[in-house]
Structure formats: structure tokens, C-alpha cells
Motif scaffolding. Structure first.
Motif, PDB file in Angstrom:
ATOM      1  N   HIS A 213      57.517 -92.633  26.499  1.00 40.02           N
ATOM      2  CA  HIS A 213      58.965 -92.566  26.044  1.00 40.02           C
ATOM      3  C   HIS A 213      59.748 -94.028  26.702  1.00 40.02           C
ATOM      4  N   ALA A 214      59.079 -94.391  27.817  1.00 43.63           N
ATOM      5  CA  ALA A 214      59.563 -95.585  28.341  1.00 43.63           C
ATOM      6  C   ALA A 214      59.205 -96.942  27.662  1.00 43.63           C
TER       7      ALA A 214
ATOM      8  N   ILE B 193      54.288-101.750  25.969  1.00 42.70           N
ATOM      9  CA  ILE B 193      54.098-100.688  27.027  1.00 42.70           C
ATOM     10  C   ILE B 193      54.493-101.213  28.527  1.00 42.70           C
ATOM     11  N   PRO B 194      54.967-100.500  29.352  1.00 38.31           N
ATOM     12  CA  PRO B 194      55.690-100.777  30.858  1.00 38.31           C
ATOM     13  C   PRO B 194      54.123-101.195  31.527  1.00 38.31           C
ATOM     14  N   GLU B 195      54.093-102.171  32.356  1.00 38.58           N
ATOM     15  CA  GLU B 195      53.130-102.693  33.010  1.00 38.58           C
ATOM     16  C   GLU B 195      52.549-101.438  34.031  1.00 38.58           C
TER      17      GLU B 195
ATOM     18  N   ILE C  76      50.024 -90.052  20.202  1.00 41.84           N
ATOM     19  CA  ILE C  76      50.672 -91.070  20.569  1.00 41.84           C
ATOM     20  C   ILE C  76      50.984 -92.056  19.606  1.00 41.84           C
ATOM     21  N   ARG C  77      52.382 -92.483  19.420  1.00 46.28           N
ATOM     22  CA  ARG C  77      52.843 -93.496  18.522  1.00 46.28           C
ATOM     23  C   ARG C  77      53.450 -94.518  19.462  1.00 46.28           C
ATOM     24  N   LEU C  78      53.127 -95.787  19.249  1.00 49.11           N
ATOM     25  CA  LEU C  78      53.614 -96.953  20.461  1.00 49.11           C
ATOM     26  C   LEU C  78      53.934 -98.039  19.351  1.00 49.11           C
TER      27      LEU C  78
END
Length: 135
Positions: free
Chosen positions: A92-93, A21-23, A112-114
Motif C-alpha cells: 500500500h505504501a 516501491i519504497p526502498e 499483488i498489483r504494483l
């Protein structure tokens, strides 16, 4: 504070599971989820984490007023949907997917799926995320 009780369940998750995930994204995502639930009159939010080989799934379920399918479909196009748009963009990012399910009078679920950070994958490798049940 919003007066919303938060419960966390972890079903088969490893304590050290990592996702991509983005910071700074998590704080924005989680605070928007809690704010949206509070605005919908929820008194409780349950975060249910499950671990799959390539992704972590997080179900955020509240007991707010819920929405009709049409209201859920219209959210991205309304002023009310700005927080939801932000959540979707952050997920999405990170290469993840998300969607909402809601029932009037019962509450709303955000799924949510990461992608997991598998460490051994080379940059650019295709890591599948099961989206078969995502609308």
C-alpha cells in the motif's frame, strides 16, 4: 533456509519493467512471503509475473495447508497475521494493492498489483490500478 522450492514465471513481462516501491521494501515483502509459506508447510512457491499497461501483477502461490475464508478474513487481527500486515503495508505504501485467496488443503495465493514506473508521468498523476477483482 526453509526447504521451499521457488519457481518464477513471467507472462508477457518486459525485462526492464520498473515498479514504484519504497526502498528496502522488496526484501521484507519477499522474505515474509517465503516464511509464511514455509510455516504453512509449503514445499513450493510459484511467483507468476504479468504485465499490464499501468501495473505489474505478481501472484505468489504456495502449496501449503491453505486457510478457510474466515481465517483469511481474520488474519489482520491475529498474532499470526503480523507478517501479512507488513506485506500489505509495504504494498500500500507503494500505491499498490494486494489480497489473499486460499483453499484449505490446496494452498494460498497472494495477489499483488504494483504501479509501473512509466517515467513520463508527472508527480501526482493518477495512474490507475485495476482493482475490480480485489476484495
Amino acid at each position: 533456509t526453509y526447504g521451499v522450492k521457488i519457481k518464477v514465471d513471467c507472462e508477457g513481462c518486459e525485462a526492464d519493467a520498473k515498479v514504484l516501491i519504497p526502498e528496502n521494501s522488496p526484501n521484507l515483502v519477499w522474505s515474509n512471503i517465503i516464511q509464511n509459506a514455509a510455516k504453512a508447510g509449503a514445499t513450493e512457491i510459484r511467483f507468476i509475473y504479468t504485465s499490464e499497461p499501468y501495473y505489474i501483477q505478481i501472484v505468489c502461490a504456495d502449496n501449503g495447508k491453505g486457510m478457510t475464508k474466515q481465517e483469511v478474513d481474520d488474519l489482520p487481527f491475529t498474532r499470526k497475521g503480523q507478517g501479512i500486515w507488513l506485506i500489505r503495508e509495504m504494498v500500500h505504501a507503494s500505491g499498490g494493492v494486494c489480497w489473499w485467496e486460499s483453499t484449505p488443503g490446496v494452498g494460498t495465493k497472494l495477489i499483488i498489483r504494483l504501479r509501473r514506473d512509466l517515467g513520463s508521468c508527472a508527480s501526482g498523476d493518477d495512474i490507475p490500478i485495476d482493482t475490480h477483482s480485489a476484495p
